[in-house]
Design a protein around this motif. Structure first.
Motif, PDB file in Angstrom:
ATOM      1  N   VAL A  87       5.224  12.210  -2.756  1.00  0.00           N
ATOM      2  CA  VAL A  87       4.316  11.142  -2.326  1.00  0.00           C
ATOM      3  C   VAL A  87       5.027   9.809  -2.085  1.00  0.00           C
ATOM      4  O   VAL A  87       4.432   8.894  -1.518  1.00  0.00           O
ATOM      5  CB  VAL A  87       3.144  10.928  -3.318  1.00  0.00           C
ATOM      6  CG1 VAL A  87       2.281  12.140  -3.417  1.00  0.00           C
ATOM      7  CG2 VAL A  87       3.631  10.459  -4.667  1.00  0.00           C
ATOM      8  N   ILE A  88       6.279   9.707  -2.485  1.00  0.00           N
ATOM      9  CA  ILE A  88       7.007   8.446  -2.295  1.00  0.00           C
ATOM     10  C   ILE A  88       7.041   8.135  -0.801  1.00  0.00           C
ATOM     11  O   ILE A  88       7.371   8.977   0.018  1.00  0.00           O
ATOM     12  CB  ILE A  88       8.442   8.531  -2.863  1.00  0.00           C
ATOM     13  CG1 ILE A  88       8.433   8.932  -4.344  1.00  0.00           C
ATOM     14  CG2 ILE A  88       9.196   7.211  -2.649  1.00  0.00           C
ATOM     15  CD1 ILE A  88       7.726   7.991  -5.254  1.00  0.00           C
ATOM     16  N   GLY A  89       6.654   6.905  -0.460  1.00  0.00           N
ATOM     17  CA  GLY A  89       6.644   6.474   0.931  1.00  0.00           C
ATOM     18  C   GLY A  89       5.305   6.677   1.631  1.00  0.00           C
ATOM     19  O   GLY A  89       5.120   6.193   2.745  1.00  0.00           O
ATOM     20  N   THR A  90       4.373   7.378   0.985  1.00  0.00           N
ATOM     21  CA  THR A  90       3.057   7.562   1.602  1.00  0.00           C
ATOM     22  C   THR A  90       2.151   6.382   1.246  1.00  0.00           C
ATOM     23  O   THR A  90       2.437   5.613   0.336  1.00  0.00           O
ATOM     24  CB  THR A  90       2.394   8.891   1.166  1.00  0.00           C
ATOM     25  OG1 THR A  90       2.221   8.885  -0.253  1.00  0.00           O
ATOM     26  CG2 THR A  90       3.255  10.084   1.576  1.00  0.00           C
ATOM     27  N   LYS A  91       1.056   6.255   1.959  1.00  0.00           N
ATOM     28  CA  LYS A  91       0.151   5.116   1.805  1.00  0.00           C
ATOM     29  C   LYS A  91      -1.092   5.496   0.995  1.00  0.00           C
ATOM     30  O   LYS A  91      -1.520   6.643   0.989  1.00  0.00           O
ATOM     31  CB  LYS A  91      -0.323   4.627   3.178  1.00  0.00           C
ATOM     32  CG  LYS A  91       0.797   4.319   4.144  1.00  0.00           C
ATOM     33  CD  LYS A  91       1.255   2.920   3.997  1.00  0.00           C
ATOM     34  CE  LYS A  91       2.302   2.615   5.079  1.00  0.00           C
ATOM     35  NZ  LYS A  91       3.035   1.438   4.778  1.00  0.00           N
TER      36      LYS A  91
ATOM     37  N   ASP B 159       0.814  -1.218   0.000  1.00  0.00           N
ATOM     38  CA  ASP B 159       0.000   0.000   0.000  1.00  0.00           C
ATOM     39  C   ASP B 159       0.850   1.270   0.000  1.00  0.00           C
ATOM     40  O   ASP B 159       0.352   2.365   0.209  1.00  0.00           O
ATOM     41  CB  ASP B 159      -0.954   0.007   1.197  1.00  0.00           C
ATOM     42  CG  ASP B 159      -0.221   0.077   2.534  1.00  0.00           C
ATOM     43  OD1 ASP B 159       1.006  -0.135   2.563  1.00  0.00           O
ATOM     44  OD2 ASP B 159      -0.887   0.343   3.546  1.00  0.00           O
ATOM     45  N   THR B 160       2.148   1.126  -0.272  1.00  0.00           N
ATOM     46  CA  THR B 160       3.080   2.251  -0.195  1.00  0.00           C
ATOM     47  C   THR B 160       3.533   2.680  -1.585  1.00  0.00           C
ATOM     48  O   THR B 160       3.895   1.845  -2.424  1.00  0.00           O
ATOM     49  CB  THR B 160       4.314   1.850   0.645  1.00  0.00           C
ATOM     50  OG1 THR B 160       3.856   1.385   1.918  1.00  0.00           O
ATOM     51  CG2 THR B 160       5.252   3.025   0.834  1.00  0.00           C
ATOM     52  N   ARG B 161       3.537   3.984  -1.816  1.00  0.00           N
ATOM     53  CA  ARG B 161       3.976   4.538  -3.099  1.00  0.00           C
ATOM     54  C   ARG B 161       5.495   4.427  -3.207  1.00  0.00           C
ATOM     55  O   ARG B 161       6.216   4.929  -2.357  1.00  0.00           O
ATOM     56  CB  ARG B 161       3.532   5.996  -3.209  1.00  0.00           C
ATOM     57  CG  ARG B 161       2.036   6.158  -3.326  1.00  0.00           C
ATOM     58  CD  ARG B 161       1.605   7.634  -3.260  1.00  0.00           C
ATOM     59  NE  ARG B 161       0.179   7.779  -3.460  1.00  0.00           N
ATOM     60  CZ  ARG B 161      -0.719   7.812  -2.464  1.00  0.00           C
ATOM     61  NH1 ARG B 161      -0.328   7.714  -1.215  1.00  0.00           N
ATOM     62  NH2 ARG B 161      -2.007   7.939  -2.731  1.00  0.00           N
ATOM     63  N   VAL B 162       5.959   3.775  -4.287  1.00  0.00           N
ATOM     64  CA  VAL B 162       7.402   3.597  -4.486  1.00  0.00           C
ATOM     65  C   VAL B 162       7.931   4.349  -5.693  1.00  0.00           C
ATOM     66  O   VAL B 162       9.133   4.576  -5.813  1.00  0.00           O
ATOM     67  CB  VAL B 162       7.788   2.099  -4.585  1.00  0.00           C
ATOM     68  CG1 VAL B 162       7.531   1.390  -3.264  1.00  0.00           C
ATOM     69  CG2 VAL B 162       7.061   1.415  -5.732  1.00  0.00           C
TER      70      VAL B 162
END
Length: 167
Positions: A97-101, A87-90
């Motif tokens: 947003v990288i690392g957000t859910k 569910d994490t943006r890679v």
């Protein structure tokens, strides 16, 4: 005071007011139809983009190639692209947003194996129209692709179409 209204003005009032009322009703109905049609068109475009990213990523193993591919789609189609691991943006074309859910209700939907079209996806506090396609490895949910457009941009398009009809 006795104000006299000529017969011509009375007839004009009886003709013009109903016409204006009918135009108002038709305008409101047309605006709703346009909003619905544009939303459906956005869904189709985002779905096409998400499937494109999904298929491309199945062939890619290097992150640099993946980043290049999603930025190419962003530049070509004007839609934002995000790749999720779990569910994490890679990887994403959206800043910070990288690392957000992803939203939990969307995550739950994707785990069931269904694609998901969101008209209210929250990305960095901004509402988005978004299309999600889940990935599975060995039968387990492993991530998803997302293509989206901010509601602000979509609403501008809708408003322009409505103004054309009203004009």
């Amino acid at each position: 005071m006795n104000i006299k209204v000529s017969i011509t003005k009375k007839i004009m009032g009886m003709v013009v007011l109903p016409i204006l009322f009918i135009c108002l009703v038709v305008g409101i109905i047309s605006a709703n139809i346009i909003r619905q049609n544009i939303t459906e068109e956005i869904e189709i475009q985002l779905k096409t983009g998400a499937y494109s990213v999904s298929q491309t990523l199945k062939l890619r193993t290097l992150k640099t190639e993946m980043d290049k591919d999603i930025y190419n789609l962003y530049e070509y189609a004007g839609m934002d692209v995000t790749v999720f691991s779990g569910d994490t943006r890679v990887a994403s074309t959206i800043s910070n947003v990288i690392g957000t859910k992803m939203d939990s209700h969307i995550y739950d939907e994707l785990q069931s194996g269904k694609d998901y079209f969101a008209t209210d996806a929250n990305v960095n506090g901004e509402p988005y129209f978004g299309y999600y396609i889940p990935f599975f490895e060995n039968g387990e949910f492993s991530g998803a692709t997302f293509t989206g457009i901010s509601q602000t941009d979509a609403n501008k398009t809708i408003a322009q179409s409505i103004m054309k009809i009203i004009g």
